[in-house]
Design a protein around this motif. Structure first.
Motif, PDB file in Angstrom:
ATOM      1  N   PHE A 134      -7.081  25.524  68.825  1.00 30.53           N
ATOM      2  CA  PHE A 134      -5.830  24.316  69.032  1.00 30.53           C
ATOM      3  C   PHE A 134      -5.635  23.462  68.055  1.00 30.53           C
ATOM      4  O   PHE A 134      -4.573  23.148  67.952  1.00 30.53           O
ATOM      5  CB  PHE A 134      -6.181  23.819  70.336  1.00 30.53           C
ATOM      6  CG  PHE A 134      -5.836  24.840  71.561  1.00 30.53           C
ATOM      7  CD1 PHE A 134      -4.767  25.255  71.897  1.00 30.53           C
ATOM      8  CD2 PHE A 134      -7.078  25.060  72.279  1.00 30.53           C
ATOM      9  CE1 PHE A 134      -4.675  26.306  73.058  1.00 30.53           C
ATOM     10  CE2 PHE A 134      -7.128  26.019  73.444  1.00 30.53           C
ATOM     11  CZ  PHE A 134      -5.869  26.859  73.662  1.00 30.53           C
ATOM     12  N   ALA A 135      -6.832  22.662  67.375  1.00 28.79           N
ATOM     13  CA  ALA A 135      -6.494  21.904  66.413  1.00 28.79           C
ATOM     14  C   ALA A 135      -7.825  21.612  65.723  1.00 28.79           C
ATOM     15  O   ALA A 135      -8.876  21.875  66.159  1.00 28.79           O
ATOM     16  CB  ALA A 135      -6.403  20.258  67.291  1.00 28.79           C
ATOM     17  N   ALA A 152       5.365  18.948  71.792  1.00 34.08           N
ATOM     18  CA  ALA A 152       5.166  19.786  70.401  1.00 34.08           C
ATOM     19  C   ALA A 152       3.837  20.967  70.729  1.00 34.08           C
ATOM     20  O   ALA A 152       3.008  20.643  71.309  1.00 34.08           O
ATOM     21  CB  ALA A 152       4.243  18.799  69.114  1.00 34.08           C
ATOM     22  N   PHE A 153       4.381  22.243  70.230  1.00 33.10           N
ATOM     23  CA  PHE A 153       3.399  23.221  70.449  1.00 33.10           C
ATOM     24  C   PHE A 153       3.330  23.928  68.879  1.00 33.10           C
ATOM     25  O   PHE A 153       4.286  24.066  68.036  1.00 33.10           O
ATOM     26  CB  PHE A 153       4.044  24.196  71.234  1.00 33.10           C
ATOM     27  CG  PHE A 153       3.932  23.651  72.862  1.00 33.10           C
ATOM     28  CD1 PHE A 153       4.841  22.551  73.059  1.00 33.10           C
ATOM     29  CD2 PHE A 153       2.659  23.901  73.657  1.00 33.10           C
ATOM     30  CE1 PHE A 153       4.569  22.327  74.750  1.00 33.10           C
ATOM     31  CE2 PHE A 153       2.802  23.453  74.918  1.00 33.10           C
ATOM     32  CZ  PHE A 153       3.751  22.595  75.373  1.00 33.10           C
ATOM     33  N   THR A 154       2.093  24.925  68.772  1.00 31.27           N
ATOM     34  CA  THR A 154       2.030  25.715  67.838  1.00 31.27           C
ATOM     35  C   THR A 154       2.068  27.164  68.354  1.00 31.27           C
ATOM     36  O   THR A 154       1.989  27.356  69.812  1.00 31.27           O
ATOM     37  CB  THR A 154       0.783  25.359  67.043  1.00 31.27           C
ATOM     38  OG1 THR A 154      -0.305  25.856  67.775  1.00 31.27           O
ATOM     39  CG2 THR A 154       0.597  24.066  66.837  1.00 31.27           C
ATOM     40  N   GLU A 155       1.817  28.089  67.570  1.00 30.65           N
ATOM     41  CA  GLU A 155       1.674  29.604  68.059  1.00 30.65           C
ATOM     42  C   GLU A 155       0.559  29.743  68.859  1.00 30.65           C
ATOM     43  O   GLU A 155       0.250  30.847  69.489  1.00 30.65           O
ATOM     44  CB  GLU A 155       1.746  30.628  66.893  1.00 30.65           C
ATOM     45  CG  GLU A 155       0.952  30.553  65.761  1.00 30.65           C
ATOM     46  CD  GLU A 155       0.973  31.526  64.864  1.00 30.65           C
ATOM     47  OE1 GLU A 155       0.935  32.710  65.246  1.00 30.65           O
ATOM     48  OE2 GLU A 155       1.251  31.089  63.479  1.00 30.65           O
ATOM     49  N   PHE A 156      -0.411  28.881  68.606  1.00 28.27           N
ATOM     50  CA  PHE A 156      -1.830  28.855  69.075  1.00 28.27           C
ATOM     51  C   PHE A 156      -1.885  28.153  70.562  1.00 28.27           C
ATOM     52  O   PHE A 156      -2.849  28.302  71.230  1.00 28.27           O
ATOM     53  CB  PHE A 156      -2.835  28.570  68.194  1.00 28.27           C
ATOM     54  CG  PHE A 156      -3.052  29.350  66.824  1.00 28.27           C
ATOM     55  CD1 PHE A 156      -3.269  30.585  67.158  1.00 28.27           C
ATOM     56  CD2 PHE A 156      -2.410  28.696  65.911  1.00 28.27           C
ATOM     57  CE1 PHE A 156      -3.248  31.180  65.814  1.00 28.27           C
ATOM     58  CE2 PHE A 156      -2.573  29.292  64.481  1.00 28.27           C
ATOM     59  CZ  PHE A 156      -2.944  30.711  64.570  1.00 28.27           C
ATOM     60  N   TRP A 163      -9.574  17.285  67.543  1.00 30.18           N
ATOM     61  CA  TRP A 163     -10.267  18.719  67.413  1.00 30.18           C
ATOM     62  C   TRP A 163     -10.540  19.163  68.705  1.00 30.18           C
ATOM     63  O   TRP A 163     -10.916  18.835  69.896  1.00 30.18           O
ATOM     64  CB  TRP A 163     -11.780  18.688  66.848  1.00 30.18           C
ATOM     65  CG  TRP A 163     -12.569  19.830  66.836  1.00 30.18           C
ATOM     66  CD1 TRP A 163     -11.958  21.102  66.748  1.00 30.18           C
ATOM     67  CD2 TRP A 163     -13.975  19.703  67.189  1.00 30.18           C
ATOM     68  NE1 TRP A 163     -13.450  22.008  66.635  1.00 30.18           N
ATOM     69  CE2 TRP A 163     -14.488  21.295  66.955  1.00 30.18           C
ATOM     70  CE3 TRP A 163     -14.917  19.076  67.558  1.00 30.18           C
ATOM     71  CZ2 TRP A 163     -15.777  21.788  67.170  1.00 30.18           C
ATOM     72  CZ3 TRP A 163     -16.250  19.568  67.831  1.00 30.18           C
ATOM     73  CH2 TRP A 163     -16.535  20.746  67.596  1.00 30.18           C
ATOM     74  N   GLU A 164      -9.932  20.353  68.951  1.00 30.02           N
ATOM     75  CA  GLU A 164      -9.668  21.082  70.259  1.00 30.02           C
ATOM     76  C   GLU A 164     -10.105  22.730  69.931  1.00 30.02           C
ATOM     77  O   GLU A 164      -9.524  23.208  69.225  1.00 30.02           O
ATOM     78  CB  GLU A 164      -8.477  21.059  70.890  1.00 30.02           C
ATOM     79  CG  GLU A 164      -8.687  21.609  72.292  1.00 30.02           C
ATOM     80  CD  GLU A 164      -7.360  21.325  73.288  1.00 30.02           C
ATOM     81  OE1 GLU A 164      -7.200  21.999  74.409  1.00 30.02           O
ATOM     82  OE2 GLU A 164      -6.211  20.969  72.605  1.00 30.02           O
TER      83      GLU A 164
END
Length: 496
Positions: A134-135, A152-156, A163-164
């Motif tokens: 995730f991060a 805010a989102f990402t494709e993941f 840190w995730e």
């Protein structure tokens, strides 16, 4: 205002809530139209400090209410031109109410006054992480505080400033290895879970080691690691460190969630040995926003020549702030950091003194006549004779001190501890000797003083910088020669 050709850097983005442009939308910006407004507005989040990604990035945060097409521009070196820009005052938010004074309260541990040895600003880096879905783990070492972008989102998955790891569905637990930017003696940790409220790890532990750089396997994490996990070859390389057997500084301990009143998980450490690397273990997985490693730098003085001139107060050489009068906008420890300051936040800045005369006057040397001053005391990394001084007011253009002076003293660790307990009170404090007589200062300027101005004080262990009446200084450099003398007991570190 004339902003033609100016670019917006990260520090500026912190102050801008919304920007509205005339006629044309700038390239690289993606737009959302809030229901409450009739025209498109770009939104600049701050929080990801990686280099500018290719366009369009595969997992840049997007806004769901625009169908997933709106990508937020992110990047340390990205600048956005202000040509044809109109900044409407009603859309301009300074957020000064969010700028808190740098103060310790009784519930905070003493070690917060030491230097952060792992910060990316001093060269700290993550060299291994089991998972960064995730991060990425590099976010742990960002200098700035964590931020949160609800949409805010990402494709993941959800974009997070920390840190995730993914929810683990295989045996084991997640962990990472951090190489300190400044090796030294660690006095405490802050495991910050800010904004990780339902996804923080239940518990963590911390291990440490002092490794020989020449014998280290090749370990590095390049590029954007979001959505990635350690490869088989990376696991093979890191296994050579046998990090599972490193000294345990923090035993397995439960964490608190990332709400404002519980996000800082402090751990005091008693480990009087030099550390170069730490291993942060999460049990079993989850997210952490920041990892602060507070301590005092420690260099190998046996290799230093007594004829070599060096900065005796630099954090990389073991310098540390051990007291100050005021740090409303910035801590004095910033002055002994690496390189020149990035901005005003990267220096020492006090509040405006309230005892200033209603009408200011100057003496024959042009120095303001004021009743009070602010001060900061530093312990040198080694007993030494100071011959050159640098006072840098870089970035402090309208808030630089009018004048400064520097005093010096030679103290044992026992004396230091006594003076710290009485907060360096003048009546109970050390006997200070003049090192640099009062000097008129200039804004945004590097002031250099040599033997013509610097007085001979002999070997000293501590210095006190005084500024009048108040203001900001970005860097303090004290160049001199180390002196071999075991009686100073500089190896012992007093609590602040």
């Amino acid at each position: 205002m004339n902003n033609k050709g100016k670019s917006i850097q990260e520090g500026d983005l912190r102050m801008l809530t919304c920007l509205v442009f005339k006629q044309e939308k700038l390239p690289g910006l993606h737009w959302q139209i809030p229901a409450s407004r009739s025209r498109a507005e770009p939104f600049f989040p701050e929080g990801d400090h990686r280099e500018q990604r290719r366009t369009p990035p595969p997992h840049t945060p997007f806004c769901p209410n625009t169908g997933g097409a709106g990508a937020y521009p992110i990047g340390r070196k990205a600048g956005y031109t202000l040509d044809r820009l109109v900044v409407f005052s009603k859309l301009f938010t300074l957020r000064m109410a969010d700028r808190t004074a740098v103060k310790l309260n009784s519930s905070q541990p003493h070690f917060l006054q030491f230097n952060d040895l792992a910060c990316e600003a001093v060269g700290g880096k993550v060299v291994f992480a089991t998972d960064e879905w995730f991060a990425p783990a590099e976010n742990l070492l960002k200098r700035g505080p964590p931020e949160f972008l609800a949409s805010a989102f990402t494709e993941f998955g959800k974009w997070m400033d920390g840190w995730e790891t993914r929810r683990k569905r295989i045996p084991g637990h997640d962990w990472c290895i951090v190489q300190l930017g400044v090796p030294g003696v660690i006095h405490g940790f802050d495991v910050d879970t800010s904004y990780f409220t339902g996804n923080y790890p239940p518990s963590i532990s911390v291990q440490a080691a002092c490794l020989d750089e020449l014998s280290l396997p090749s370990l590095s994490l390049e590029g954007d690691r979001t959505g990635m996990a350690a490869s088989e070859s990376q696991f093979e390389a890191v296994s050579q460190l046998h990090s599972e057997n490193w000294e345990e500084l923090v035993s397995v301990t439960e964490l608190k969630p990332g709400y404002a009143d519980s996000c800082h998980n402090y751990f005091s450490v008693t480990f009087p040995h030099r550390v170069t690397h730490i291993r942060l273990n999460m049990y079993p997985d989850g997210g952490i926003a920041r990892l602060r490693v507070y301590g005092v730098g420690q260099r190998d003085w046996s290799t230093a020549s007594s004829q070599e001139k060096m900065d005796l107060v630099a954090m990389v050489n073991g310098g540390v702030c051990v007291g100050y009068s005021d740090a409303h906008f910035g801590h004095p420890r910033n002055m002994i950091g690496l390189g020149r300051a990035d901005n005003m936040a990267d220096g020492w800045e006090t509040a405006r003194r309230l005892d200033r005369p209603k009408v200011l006057k100057i003496d024959e040397k042009g120095i303001l006549q004021v009743p009070g001053f602010e001060w900061a005391v530093f312990r040198l990394g080694h007993l030494g004779v100071i011959s050159n001084v640098e006072i840098d007011t870089n970035h402090f253009k309208g808030n630089f001190p009018d004048s400064c002076k520097i005093e010096a003293s030679c103290l044992t660790s026992k004396e230091e501890k006594t003076f710290i307990s009485c907060k360096w009170n003048n009546s109970k404090g050390p006997r200070w000797r003049n090192l640099l007589p009062p000097q008129k200062l200039k804004p945004h300027y590097r002031h250099f003083y040599s033997r013509d101005s610097v007085l001979q004080c002999g070997p000293v262990t501590h210095v006190r910088l005084l500024i009048a009446p108040d203001g900001g200084v970005s860097r303090l450099r004290l160049w001199g020669h180390p002196v071999v003398n075991n009686s100073a007991n500089l190896g012992q570190v007093s609590k602040l």
